[in-house]
Design an enzyme around this catalytic site. Structure first.
Site, PDB file in Angstrom:
ATOM      1  N   HIS A   1       0.846  -1.249  -0.009  1.00 26.73           N
ATOM      2  CA  HIS A   1      -0.216  -0.162  -0.340  1.00 26.73           C
ATOM      3  C   HIS A   1       0.890   1.420   0.330  1.00 26.73           C
ATOM      4  O   HIS A   1       0.679   2.619   0.550  1.00 26.73           O
ATOM      5  CB  HIS A   1      -0.594   0.035   1.135  1.00 26.73           C
TER       6      HIS A   1
ATOM      7  N   ASN B   1     -10.102  -2.358   2.975  1.00 28.17           N
ATOM      8  CA  ASN B   1     -10.544  -2.347   0.904  1.00 28.17           C
ATOM      9  C   ASN B   1     -11.339  -1.994   0.280  1.00 28.17           C
ATOM     10  O   ASN B   1     -12.301  -2.164   1.358  1.00 28.17           O
ATOM     11  CB  ASN B   1      -9.771  -3.836   0.516  1.00 28.17           C
TER      12      ASN B   1
ATOM     13  N   TYR C   1       0.743  -4.323  12.526  1.00 28.46           N
ATOM     14  CA  TYR C   1       0.833  -3.203  12.154  1.00 28.46           C
ATOM     15  C   TYR C   1       1.643  -2.494  12.957  1.00 28.46           C
ATOM     16  O   TYR C   1       2.574  -1.467  12.341  1.00 28.46           O
ATOM     17  CB  TYR C   1      -0.673  -2.636  11.840  1.00 28.46           C
TER      18      TYR C   1
HETATM   19  C1  HEM Z   1      -2.148 -10.663   7.715  1.00 27.65           C
HETATM   20  C2  HEM Z   1      -2.371 -10.001   6.966  1.00 27.65           C
HETATM   21  C3  HEM Z   1      -1.662  -8.595   7.097  1.00 27.65           C
HETATM   22  C4  HEM Z   1      -0.805  -8.753   7.031  1.00 27.65           C
HETATM   23  C5  HEM Z   1       0.588  -9.661   7.866  1.00 27.65           C
HETATM   24  C6  HEM Z   1      -0.911  -6.865   6.848  1.00 27.65           C
HETATM   25  C7  HEM Z   1       0.414  -6.232   6.675  1.00 27.65           C
HETATM   26  C8  HEM Z   1       0.510  -4.793   6.183  1.00 27.65           C
HETATM   27  C9  HEM Z   1       1.609  -4.428   6.447  1.00 27.65           C
HETATM   28  C10 HEM Z   1       2.725  -4.353   6.910  1.00 27.65           C
HETATM   29  C11 HEM Z   1       1.155  -2.273   5.613  1.00 27.65           C
HETATM   30  C12 HEM Z   1       1.997  -1.222   5.754  1.00 27.65           C
HETATM   31  C13 HEM Z   1       1.283  -0.413   7.201  1.00 27.65           C
HETATM   32  C14 HEM Z   1       2.413   1.065   6.733  1.00 27.65           C
HETATM   33  O1  HEM Z   1       3.053   0.709   6.611  1.00 27.65           O
HETATM   34  O2  HEM Z   1       1.793   2.006   7.043  1.00 27.65           O
HETATM   35  C15 HEM Z   1       0.225  -2.642   5.817  1.00 27.65           C
HETATM   36  C16 HEM Z   1      -0.701  -1.620   4.865  1.00 27.65           C
HETATM   37  C17 HEM Z   1      -1.746  -1.885   4.572  1.00 27.65           C
HETATM   38  N1  HEM Z   1      -2.835  -3.276   4.326  1.00 27.65           N
HETATM   39 FE1  HEM Z   1      -2.483  -4.925   5.639  1.00 27.65          FE
HETATM   40  N2  HEM Z   1      -1.728  -6.577   5.603  1.00 27.65           N
HETATM   41  C18 HEM Z   1      -2.898  -7.815   6.037  1.00 27.65           C
HETATM   42  C19 HEM Z   1      -4.481  -7.663   4.842  1.00 27.65           C
HETATM   43  C20 HEM Z   1      -4.634  -7.084   4.836  1.00 27.65           C
HETATM   44  C21 HEM Z   1      -5.807  -6.452   4.672  1.00 27.65           C
HETATM   45  C22 HEM Z   1      -7.161  -8.582   5.067  1.00 27.65           C
HETATM   46  C23 HEM Z   1      -6.546  -5.593   4.561  1.00 27.65           C
HETATM   47  C24 HEM Z   1      -7.960  -5.312   4.131  1.00 27.65           C
HETATM   48  C25 HEM Z   1      -8.766  -6.245   3.992  1.00 27.65           C
HETATM   49  C26 HEM Z   1      -5.578  -4.911   4.439  1.00 27.65           C
HETATM   50  C27 HEM Z   1      -5.216  -3.659   4.215  1.00 27.65           C
HETATM   51  C28 HEM Z   1      -4.498  -2.920   4.424  1.00 27.65           C
HETATM   52  C29 HEM Z   1      -4.660  -0.893   4.109  1.00 27.65           C
HETATM   53  C30 HEM Z   1      -5.243  -0.622   3.538  1.00 27.65           C
HETATM   54  C31 HEM Z   1      -3.301  -0.494   4.063  1.00 27.65           C
HETATM   55  C32 HEM Z   1      -2.469   0.831   3.852  1.00 27.65           C
HETATM   56  C33 HEM Z   1      -3.241   1.173   5.261  1.00 27.65           C
HETATM   57  C34 HEM Z   1      -2.752   2.457   5.059  1.00 27.65           C
HETATM   58  O3  HEM Z   1      -3.192   3.949   4.655  1.00 27.65           O
HETATM   59  O4  HEM Z   1      -1.526   3.018   5.822  1.00 27.65           O
HETATM   60  N3  HEM Z   1      -4.180  -5.402   5.019  1.00 27.65           N
HETATM   61  N4  HEM Z   1      -0.850  -3.946   5.449  1.00 27.65           N
END
Ligand code: HEM
Length: 498
Positions: free
Chosen positions: A57, A130, A340
Site C-alpha cells: 500500500h 479495502n 501494523y
Molecule cells: C495477515 C494479513 C495482513 C498483514 C500482515 C498486513 C500487513 C500490512 C502492512 C505491514 C502494511 C503497511 C503498513 C504501513 O507501513 O503503514 C499494510 C498496509 C495496509 N493494509 Fe494490510 N496486511 C494484511 C491484510 C490486510 C487486509 C485483509 C486488508 C484489508 C481488508 C489490509 C489493508 C491494508 C491497508 C488499507 C493498508 C494501508 C494503510 C494505509 O493507508 O496506511 N491488509 N498491511
C-alpha cells in the site's frame, strides 16, 4: 506580488541564514568551508528526507473529514462515538493501491486500500479495510507469500504474472477475491467511485454486555464507476497520479465525496451454526442472510496541508479498537493486530503515535516512556504501576476486554468447515449474480489478457481447473480464450463432483 514581507530564512535552529543562494567559500571560486553550518544542515537533512515506503500500500492519497451517526446503534454497541444520532467524529481516510511502489500508477489493476482513522473521544479507532469485502487468503501465515507473489521477482526485479497465477492457482481460497480483482472493480475510475469494506468480521458489544458480530460496508454515494482494462492501462501511462489528482481536485472544488455506512449484524450465537464460517475472510455474508442497516455517513472535506506529514506518516493499525468494538476469531484480523504497529515502529519510529496526524484527540496516560524523538511526556508522573503517587489507574470493570470462549488442542490447521463452505461457491455466485453481462465479458477478457502474458502452460491449466469449479461457462470461456482444451476435470476441492 503581495506587499507582505517574506519571513527571513533561518536554519532549523531558528538562526537567521546569511544566504539562500551562495555557500561560504574562500574567495568567489572556492574552496568551501566546514563552518557553513546552514549548507551542511541542508545537505544532511536532504539526505534523510525519505522514510521507507510502506511495504505494501505504498502509493496512496488521503483526506480529512468526519463521520456522522444517522441511526441509533446503542442496542448493538456502546462505542461512545456512535452513541447519538447526529454525532460527528473527525476522520482521516487514506486510499491506496497494494502492490505498486510509491511512484507507481494509482490506476493499476489492484485492490484499493480504504483505511479510516476515527479520532474518537475514547481514543483512535482505525478501520483498515479495502474496496473489497473479502481477501485472497484466510491465514496470516500466507500473507507474506501472497505479497511476494505480487511484488518484484528476485532475479528480474520485475513483477511476474506467472508468480501471481502460480500462487493463486495453488491457493484456491483466493479465487473469490481474484474474481473481484479481475473484474472491472479491479480498476476503479476514482477513489470516490468505489465502496470501502472493513472486510473482517468484528465484534460489537452494547452497554449490557450483549455481543454481536458485525461487518462494515461504506457504500459510495457517487456511485460505483470503473475503468475498463484498456482505459485503466491508458490512464496509467498518461497520469500516474490520476486518482490522487481526482480526490484532491474534487475536495478543492467542494465536491465532497460521501459514503453511507451500512452494517451487517449477526447475533453472537448464530456464528456457530451459520452456513458459512462467518470469520473466514474469503467469504461474504450474503445480504439476504443479514440485510445491511444504514447507520451513518462518511464525508471527506479537507485536503492535507502537507502530504508527507499527514499522509505519508499516517499510521493505521487494526489493533486500535475503542470500547464497544472488538476483534473476532478471524485469524487474519488477529495476525494484523500485531503486524501494523510493528511496521510503524520500523518505518516511522517508536514514537509514531506522537506525530500530530496519529496522536489521539484525547489525553494519553500510558506508562510507556522515552525512545527516539519522544517529545510528549507527563512530566514527573510515576513511571510504574501500581504506585502511591497519583499515577493513572486502569478501570478493569468499565473497560474490560471483550472476547469469546476458546478451547482446544494447540495445532496448525485450517478452519473447521461450516455446512456450505467451499472455495468456489461464492465466487460462482459473484460471477452469475453480481456481474452484468458486460461485466462478465470483461472478466473473461481481463483474465485471458492477464493469464496470457508470460504464464506457464501448466499454471494456466491448473488455474482453469479452478475457474471451472467457480462456473463451467466461465472456465470454458477462459480456456478457449487461452487456446486450451477445456479442462475435463471438474472435481471439487473436497473430491466432490460439482
Ligand atoms: C495477515 C494479513 C495482513 C498483514 C500482515 C498486513 C500487513 C500490512 C502492512 C505491514 C502494511 C503497511 C503498513 C504501513 O507501513 O503503514 C499494510 C498496509 C495496509 N493494509 Fe494490510 N496486511 C494484511 C491484510 C490486510 C487486509 C485483509 C486488508 C484489508 C481488508 C489490509 C489493508 C491494508 C491497508 C488499507 C493498508 C494501508 C494503510 C494505509 O493507508 O496506511 N491488509 N498491511
Amino acid at each position: 506580488m503581495s506587499d507582505k514581507q517574506n519571513p527571513i530564512t533561518t536554519t532549523d535552529a531558528g538562526i537567521p541564514a546569511a544566504s539562500d543562494e551562495y555557500s561560504l567559500s574562500v574567495g568567489p571560486n572556492g574552496p568551501l568551508l566546514l563552518q557553513d553550518h546552514y549548507l551542511i544542515q541542508k545537505m544532511a537533512q536532504f539526505n534523510r528526507e525519505r522514510v521507507p515506503e510502506r511495504v505494501v500500500h505504498a502509493k496512496g492519497s488521503g483526506a480529512f473529514g468526519y463521520f456522522e451517526v444517522t441511526e441509533d446503534v446503542t442496542q448493538w454497541t456502546r462505542a461512545a462515538f456512535l452513541n447519538k444520532i447526529g454525532k460527528r467524529t473527525p476522520v482521516l481516510v487514506r486510499f491506496s493501491t497494494v502492490a505498486g511502489e510509491l511512484g507507481s500508477a494509482d490506476t493499476a489493476r489492484d485492490p484499493r486500500g480504504f483505511a479510516i482513522k476515527f479520532y474518537t473521544e475514547e481514543g483512535n479507532y482505525d478501520l483498515v479495510g479495502n474496496n473489497t469485502p473479502i481477501f485472497f487468503v484466510r491465514d496470516p501465515s500466507k500473507f507474506q507469500d501472497f505479497i511476494h507473489s505480487q511484488k518484484r521477482m528476485p532475479d528480474t526485479d520485475m513483477r511476474s504474472n506467472n508468480a501471481m497465477w502460480d500462487f493463486w492457482s495453488l491457493s484456491p481460497e483466493s479465487i473469490h477475491q481474484v474474481s473481484f480483482l479481475m473484474s472491472d472493480r479491479g480498476t476503479p475510475r476514482t477513489y470516490r467511485h468505489m465502496n470501502g469494506y472493513g472486510s473482517h468480521t468484528f465484534m460489537w458489544v452494547n452497554a449490557q454486555g450483549e455481543k454481536f458480530w458485525v461487518k462494515y460496508h461504506f457504500k459510495t454515494e457517487q456511485g460505483i464507476e470503473n475503468f475498463t482494462d484498456a482505459e485503466a492501462k491508458a490512464m496509467s501511462a498518461e497520469d500516474t497520479d490520476y486518482h490522487r489528482r481526482d480526490l484532491r481536485t474534487a475536495i478543492e472544488k467542494k465536491d465532497y465525496p460521501v459514503w453511507r455506512l451500512e452494517m451487517q449484524i449477526m447475533p453472537f450465537a448464530e456464528a456457530a451454526t451459520y452456513r458459512f464460517n462467518p470469520f473466514d475472510l474469503t467469504k461474504v455474508w450474503p445480504h439476504g442472510d443479514y440485510p445491511p442497516v444504514t447507520i451513518g455517513r462518511l464525508v471527506l472535506d479537507r485536503n492535507p496541508e502537507n502530504f508527507f506529514a499527514e499522509i505519508e506518516q499516517a499510521a493505521f493499525e487494526p489493533a486500535n479498537m475503542v470500547p464497544g468494538i472488538g476483534p473476532s476469531p478471524d485469524k487474519m484480523l488477529l495476525g494484523r493486530l500485531f503486524s501494523y504497529p510493528d511496521t510503524h515502529r520500523h518505518r516511522i519510529g517508536p514514537n509514531y503515535l506522537q506525530l500530530p496526524v496519529n496522536q489521539p484527540h484525547v489525553e494519553v496516560h500510558s506508562y510507556n516512556k522515552d525512545g527516539a524523538m519522544r517529545y510528549r511526556h507527563n512530566g514527573k508522573q510515576p513511571v510504574y504501576a501500581p504506585n502511591s503517587y497519583g499515577g493513572p489507574q486502569a478501570d478493569p470493570e468499565r473497560y474490560a476486554d471483550v472476547g469469546w470462549s476458546a478451547s482446544g488442542e494447540i495445532l496448525r490447521s485450517a478452519y473447521t468447515l461450516h455446512a456450505e463452505d467451499n472455495d468456489f461457491v461464492q465466487a460462482g455466485n459473484f460471477y452469475r449474480h453480481a456481474l452484468s453481462v458486460t461485466d462478465r465479458d470483461h472478466l473473461v477478457s481481463n483474465i485471458v489478457g492477464h493469464m496470457g502474458q508470460g504464464v506457464d502452460r501448466f499454471v494456466q491449466e491448473r488455474a482453469i481447473k479452478n475457474w471451472y469449479q467457480v462456473d463451467k461457462e466461465l472456465g470454458t470461456r477462459i480456456a478457449e480464450g487461452l487456446g486450451l482444451t477445456p479442462a475435463l476435470s471438474t472435481t471439487g476441492q473436497d473430491g466432490q463432483n460439482i
